[in-house]
Design a protein around this motif. Structure first.
Motif, PDB file in Angstrom:
ATOM      1  N   MET A 196     -33.954  34.837 -27.228  1.00 34.44           N
ATOM      2  CA  MET A 196     -32.491  34.226 -27.680  1.00 34.44           C
ATOM      3  C   MET A 196     -33.764  32.852 -28.876  1.00 34.44           C
ATOM      4  O   MET A 196     -35.298  32.647 -28.955  1.00 34.44           O
ATOM      5  N   ARG A 197     -32.306  32.802 -29.012  1.00 34.23           N
ATOM      6  CA  ARG A 197     -32.398  31.298 -30.074  1.00 34.23           C
ATOM      7  C   ARG A 197     -31.148  30.766 -30.189  1.00 34.23           C
ATOM      8  O   ARG A 197     -29.976  30.560 -29.513  1.00 34.23           O
ATOM      9  N   LEU A 198     -31.855  28.692 -30.880  1.00 36.51           N
ATOM     10  CA  LEU A 198     -31.018  28.561 -30.732  1.00 36.51           C
ATOM     11  C   LEU A 198     -30.256  28.568 -32.258  1.00 36.51           C
ATOM     12  O   LEU A 198     -30.411  28.844 -33.092  1.00 36.51           O
ATOM     13  N   LYS A 207     -28.533  35.217 -27.737  1.00 36.65           N
ATOM     14  CA  LYS A 207     -29.633  36.600 -28.111  1.00 36.65           C
ATOM     15  C   LYS A 207     -29.517  36.466 -29.791  1.00 36.65           C
ATOM     16  O   LYS A 207     -28.615  37.125 -30.215  1.00 36.65           O
ATOM     17  N   HIS A 208     -30.611  36.979 -30.455  1.00 37.99           N
ATOM     18  CA  HIS A 208     -31.092  37.624 -31.662  1.00 37.99           C
ATOM     19  C   HIS A 208     -31.324  38.638 -31.568  1.00 37.99           C
ATOM     20  O   HIS A 208     -32.221  39.065 -31.167  1.00 37.99           O
ATOM     21  N   ASN A 209     -30.719  39.139 -32.285  1.00 35.98           N
ATOM     22  CA  ASN A 209     -30.701  41.290 -31.684  1.00 35.98           C
ATOM     23  C   ASN A 209     -32.004  41.805 -32.910  1.00 35.98           C
ATOM     24  O   ASN A 209     -31.942  43.183 -32.787  1.00 35.98           O
ATOM     25  N   GLY A 210     -31.823  41.477 -33.844  1.00 33.45           N
ATOM     26  CA  GLY A 210     -32.768  41.045 -34.510  1.00 33.45           C
ATOM     27  C   GLY A 210     -33.975  40.752 -35.228  1.00 33.45           C
ATOM     28  O   GLY A 210     -34.136  39.205 -34.490  1.00 33.45           O
ATOM     29  N   VAL A 211     -35.155  40.561 -36.486  1.00 32.50           N
ATOM     30  CA  VAL A 211     -35.490  39.176 -36.918  1.00 32.50           C
ATOM     31  C   VAL A 211     -34.973  39.323 -38.087  1.00 32.50           C
ATOM     32  O   VAL A 211     -34.686  39.809 -38.789  1.00 32.50           O
ATOM     33  N   ASP A 212     -35.034  38.071 -38.949  1.00 34.56           N
ATOM     34  CA  ASP A 212     -34.776  37.834 -40.050  1.00 34.56           C
ATOM     35  C   ASP A 212     -35.962  37.428 -40.588  1.00 34.56           C
ATOM     36  O   ASP A 212     -37.092  36.784 -40.467  1.00 34.56           O
ATOM     37  N   PHE A 213     -36.030  38.241 -41.856  1.00 34.70           N
ATOM     38  CA  PHE A 213     -37.362  37.591 -42.853  1.00 34.70           C
ATOM     39  C   PHE A 213     -36.371  36.885 -43.479  1.00 34.70           C
ATOM     40  O   PHE A 213     -35.670  36.979 -44.766  1.00 34.70           O
ATOM     41  N   ALA A 286     -30.522  32.973 -48.335  1.00 36.17           N
ATOM     42  CA  ALA A 286     -30.925  35.062 -48.610  1.00 36.17           C
ATOM     43  C   ALA A 286     -31.521  34.912 -47.336  1.00 36.17           C
ATOM     44  O   ALA A 286     -32.979  34.288 -47.866  1.00 36.17           O
ATOM     45  N   HIS A 287     -31.466  36.000 -46.935  1.00 32.46           N
ATOM     46  CA  HIS A 287     -32.574  36.716 -45.732  1.00 32.46           C
ATOM     47  C   HIS A 287     -32.220  37.850 -45.440  1.00 32.46           C
ATOM     48  O   HIS A 287     -31.105  38.310 -45.939  1.00 32.46           O
ATOM     49  N   LEU A 288     -33.132  38.308 -44.505  1.00 30.27           N
ATOM     50  CA  LEU A 288     -32.770  40.093 -44.845  1.00 30.27           C
ATOM     51  C   LEU A 288     -32.932  39.685 -42.664  1.00 30.27           C
ATOM     52  O   LEU A 288     -33.931  39.483 -42.173  1.00 30.27           O
ATOM     53  N   HIS A 289     -31.941  40.182 -42.209  1.00 31.85           N
ATOM     54  CA  HIS A 289     -31.060  40.645 -40.750  1.00 31.85           C
ATOM     55  C   HIS A 289     -31.552  41.906 -40.473  1.00 31.85           C
ATOM     56  O   HIS A 289     -31.241  42.610 -41.079  1.00 31.85           O
ATOM     57  N   TYR A 290     -32.717  41.785 -39.451  1.00 30.60           N
ATOM     58  CA  TYR A 290     -33.291  43.389 -39.391  1.00 30.60           C
ATOM     59  C   TYR A 290     -33.268  43.617 -38.152  1.00 30.60           C
ATOM     60  O   TYR A 290     -33.997  43.302 -37.343  1.00 30.60           O
TER      61      TYR A 290
HETATM   62 ZN   LIG Z   1     -30.703  37.052 -38.001  1.00 31.56          ZN
END
Ligand SMILES: [Zn+2]
Length: 309
Positions: A196-198, A207-213, A286-290
């Motif tokens: 869960m994230r804002l 809900k954030h379904n992944g991680v962001d790098f 710019a980021h990677l959603h994984y």
């Molecule tokens: Zn993301």
């Protein structure tokens, strides 16, 4: 005596007229204040309505994009006569359809935008800040970059929400389920975890379904394990994105890419260069959603970041 009486009468008359005047003034002021309040309230209400409509539009779009992506997967499995997997995806599609009723909208199947792979130039020395021409123009004005204050808020929300991680144990060869961090080690700092994230634009907990790098732009993206590219396309939420299917029902998803270097149906090996990071789709910089998915369901990818290239 008479004089005193007269003075008293006059004073009383003056006081009464003064009070009546003051009362009249007070009434006028109250009316003015109320009018002002009504006007402000109307402006506030109009702004609130506009904001909510905008939020709903964005959320409906996210559902639509996710639904389309699942329809694309189903099509792929049907074409490859993999009924079991098509059925798994179909469950997710049905769920999305039921959720969409919240918006009073029926989700429509639209043809995916297929992205032509960009040839990988092996000799090219990459500058970290070098801007490549946008493959598909990213819509950066839809979102602002998250501020420090918001980041702290997000961190708090994340800490309060303990998400479970489904982790499939490593097979002996270690190449068939996604365990490789999809970026070079130096570029793989997690800036937004799973759970869960804002939401940075919607300003509510989603809900954030992944991680962001926090990879920055034009960083190499590697396949997390051996597998097959089942989707390589563009949608408004994920931008240019790839889904690679691995063994044991696991798959990995790479989103907001600047360029895609593979096509649907390609076989990839763990560590293969499949694209470059960017900010396409709904992205705040710019980021990677994984994502790592088990039987189509997103799980916490942090349990799967076991190796670096
Ligand atoms: Zn993301």
């Amino acid at each position: 005596m008479n004089t005193i009486k007269r003075i008293l009468y006059v004073t009383a008359a003056v006081l009464i007229s003064f009070c009546a005047n003051a009362q009249e003034e007070g009434k006028k002021k109250m009316e003015q204040d109320f009018e002002k309040f009504k006007q402000n309230r109307e402006i506030d209400f109009q702004n609130f309505k506009k904001q909510r409509k905008e939020e709903l539009k964005k959320m409906a779009q996210e559902y639509q994009d996710y639904y389309n992506s699942m329809m694309g997967l189903k099509k792929y499995y049907v074409e490859n006569k993999d009924t079991a997997k098509a059925n798994v995806v179909d469950d997710i599609i049905k769920f999305e359809e039921s959720v969409s009723y919240v918006f009073g909208k029926r989700l429509k199947v639209t043809e995916p935008v297929v992205v032509t792979p960009t040839e990988i130039k092996k000799e090219e020395v990459k500058q970290p800040d070098q801007e490549k021409p946008h493959f598909i123009k990213s819509n950066n004005n839809t979102e602002q970059v998250t501020t420090k204050e918001e980041e702290v808020k997000v961190q708090k929300v994340v800490e309060e929400t303990k998400m479970e991680t489904t982790f499939i144990p490593l097979p002996t060869d270690g190449n068939t389920i996604p365990i490789l961090t999809p970026l070079p080690k130096a570029k793989s700092k997690i800036t937004s975890p799973y759970g869960m994230r804002l939401h940075p634009t919607l300003k509510r907990n989603i809900k954030h379904n992944g991680v962001d790098f926090g990879s920055g732009r034009n960083t190499e993206v590697f396949a997390a394990a051996n597998g097959k590219v089942v989707l390589a396309e563009f949608n408004r939420s994920f931008g240019n994105y790839i889904i690679v299917e691995h063994k044991d029902g696991t798959s990995s998803l790479y989103a907001h890419l600047e360029t895609i270097n593979v096509s649907k149906g390609n076989t990839v090996k763990k560590g293969d260069l499949i694209g470059y990071t960017g900010s396409t789709g709904r992205s705040s910089g710019a980021h990677l959603h994984y994502e790592v998915r088990v039987s189509g369901i997103p799980v916490n990818p942090e349990g799967y970041l076991k190796e670096y290239k």
